[in-house]
Design a protein around this motif. Structure first.
Motif, mmCIF file in Angstrom:
data_model
loop_
_atom_site.group_PDB
_atom_site.id
_atom_site.type_symbol
_atom_site.label_atom_id
_atom_site.label_comp_id
_atom_site.label_asym_id
_atom_site.label_seq_id
_atom_site.Cartn_x
_atom_site.Cartn_y
_atom_site.Cartn_z
ATOM 1 N N GLY A 87 5.498 -0.653 6.287
ATOM 2 C CA GLY A 87 4.198 -0.567 6.947
ATOM 3 C C GLY A 87 3.103 -1.380 6.284
ATOM 4 O O GLY A 87 2.047 -1.610 6.883
ATOM 5 N N SER A 88 3.321 -1.826 5.064
ATOM 6 C CA SER A 88 2.310 -2.604 4.352
ATOM 7 C C SER A 88 2.133 -3.974 4.997
ATOM 8 O O SER A 88 3.091 -4.565 5.503
ATOM 9 C CB SER A 88 2.709 -2.779 2.880
ATOM 10 O OG SER A 88 2.792 -1.516 2.233
ATOM 11 N N GLU A 93 1.331 3.329 3.108
ATOM 12 C CA GLU A 93 1.996 2.691 4.248
ATOM 13 C C GLU A 93 3.479 2.454 4.009
ATOM 14 O O GLU A 93 4.247 2.261 4.959
ATOM 15 C CB GLU A 93 1.308 1.354 4.566
ATOM 16 C CG GLU A 93 -0.157 1.473 4.930
ATOM 17 C CD GLU A 93 -0.370 2.211 6.238
ATOM 18 O OE1 GLU A 93 0.549 2.191 7.082
ATOM 19 O OE2 GLU A 93 -1.442 2.815 6.404
ATOM 20 N N GLU A 146 0.859 -1.173 0.000
ATOM 21 C CA GLU A 146 0.000 0.000 0.000
ATOM 22 C C GLU A 146 0.896 1.224 0.000
ATOM 23 O O GLU A 146 1.743 1.385 0.886
ATOM 24 C CB GLU A 146 -0.915 -0.002 1.224
ATOM 25 C CG GLU A 146 -1.893 -1.175 1.250
ATOM 26 C CD GLU A 146 -2.743 -1.211 2.502
ATOM 27 O OE1 GLU A 146 -2.583 -0.266 3.326
ATOM 28 O OE2 GLU A 146 -3.546 -2.137 2.664
#
Length: 303
Positions: A50-51, A46, A43
């Motif tokens: 962070g994905s 993110e 993403e």
């Protein structure tokens, strides 16, 4: 400890390799962290870290599509044709160039065969379109002049592996021939003088001296080509074929397939999974063929 002493003893010589090692690390090894995307549902907001994790979901989606077998076959098949044609034609060119005795004429010939290597694929694609176009193509005009049926080249998939092989060999064989010619010039002239004394013809000197002594260089070039056998020439194929859906069955390779997955679907994770599969297959291929070469001729292996 012996390695440390060797490194310290010749520290000034080894320090010359630092710029090259830095470039290798920054541009070849550091980007390997990007393969992490293949195991995530990327993403953009993110970021990579962070994905959320997707595990092997991207690979299951890719291998669940029957297209993966077709693009893998196309990649290996086309690159095999390219490798055989390039090295074969380059070897013949190098042998012919070596037989030229006039220095100026030899340099002109070397420049002539080397020139296509510097032409961009975009220019080459325009040249091919000018030759094979259905309306103003040179080839169809010649076929019509001789009373033969014109061919819709851009709607005929089976001819494109042949066309692409010819174009790739035309562009790169000259470059490889210069490498092989350098290897030929490194062969001691004493071998040829001894052969002349024994009454060997020029053809016999080529087949009994030049080609056998050229074999290690040919093997190394072949191994380097095999190491990239799962890497389609994206610049060539996409510039020439573009998004012609009719020709995809014969010309779509892993690189163009992953590019379309990224461009059309915007799925970074899926494209990363395809590229990771491509990289792993290339690694396995070079390890297998290097092992085979090691058993046949240890001096010609890469490692």
């Amino acid at each position: 400890m012996g390695f440390i002493r060797e490194l310290y003893k010749h520290r000034f010589i080894y320090s010359l390799a630092i710029p090259g090692l830095l470039i290798l690390g920054i541009f070849s090894y550091l980007p390997l962290a990007g393969h992490l995307l293949a195991f995530k549902k990327f993403e953009l907001a993110e970021g990579i870290w962070g994905s959320p994790w997707a595990g092997f979901e991207n690979f299951r989606f890719f291998f669940g599509n029957p297209d993966w077998m077709q693009i893998t076959w196309n990649t290996v098949y086309l690159n095999s044709l390219f490798l055989i044609a390039e090295i074969g034609i380059a070897t013949v060119l190098a042998l012919f160039l070596n037989e030229v005795r006039h220095a100026i004429f030899k340099r002109l010939l070397q420049s002539f065969v080397f020139l296509p290597y510097f032409i961009s694929w975009l220019v080459v694609s325009l040249m091919i379109f000018g030759m094979l176009s259905n309306t103003d193509g040179i080839v169809n005009h010649m076929l019509a002049r001789f009373g033969m049926q014109e061919v819709d080249w851009y709607q005929t998939p089976w001819v494109w592996p042949i066309i692409l092989t010819f174009v790739r060999a035309w562009k790169n064989a000259g470059y490889l021939s210069i490498i092989l010619l350098a290897a030929i010039t490194g062969i001691s002239g004493e071998y040829y003088e001894s052969a002349k004394i024994d009454g060997a013809t020029r053809l016999q000197q080529i087949t009994k001296i030049t080609l056998p002594l050229l074999r290690p260089t040919i093997i190394v070039l072949t191994l380097l080509g095999i190491g990239r056998i799962f890497y389609g020439d994206f610049g060539m194929i996409y510039a020439i074929i573009q998004d012609n859906g009719v020709l995809l069955s014969a010309t779509d390779v892993i690189d163009t397939y992953s590019y379309r997955a990224l461009r059309q679907l915007g799925d970074f994770s899926m494209s990363s999974a395809i590229i990771l599969y491509q990289s792993l297959m290339g690694l396995v291929t070079i390890l297998v063929f290097n092992t085979i070469v090691r058993k046949i001729d240890k001096d010609s292996r890469l490692f």
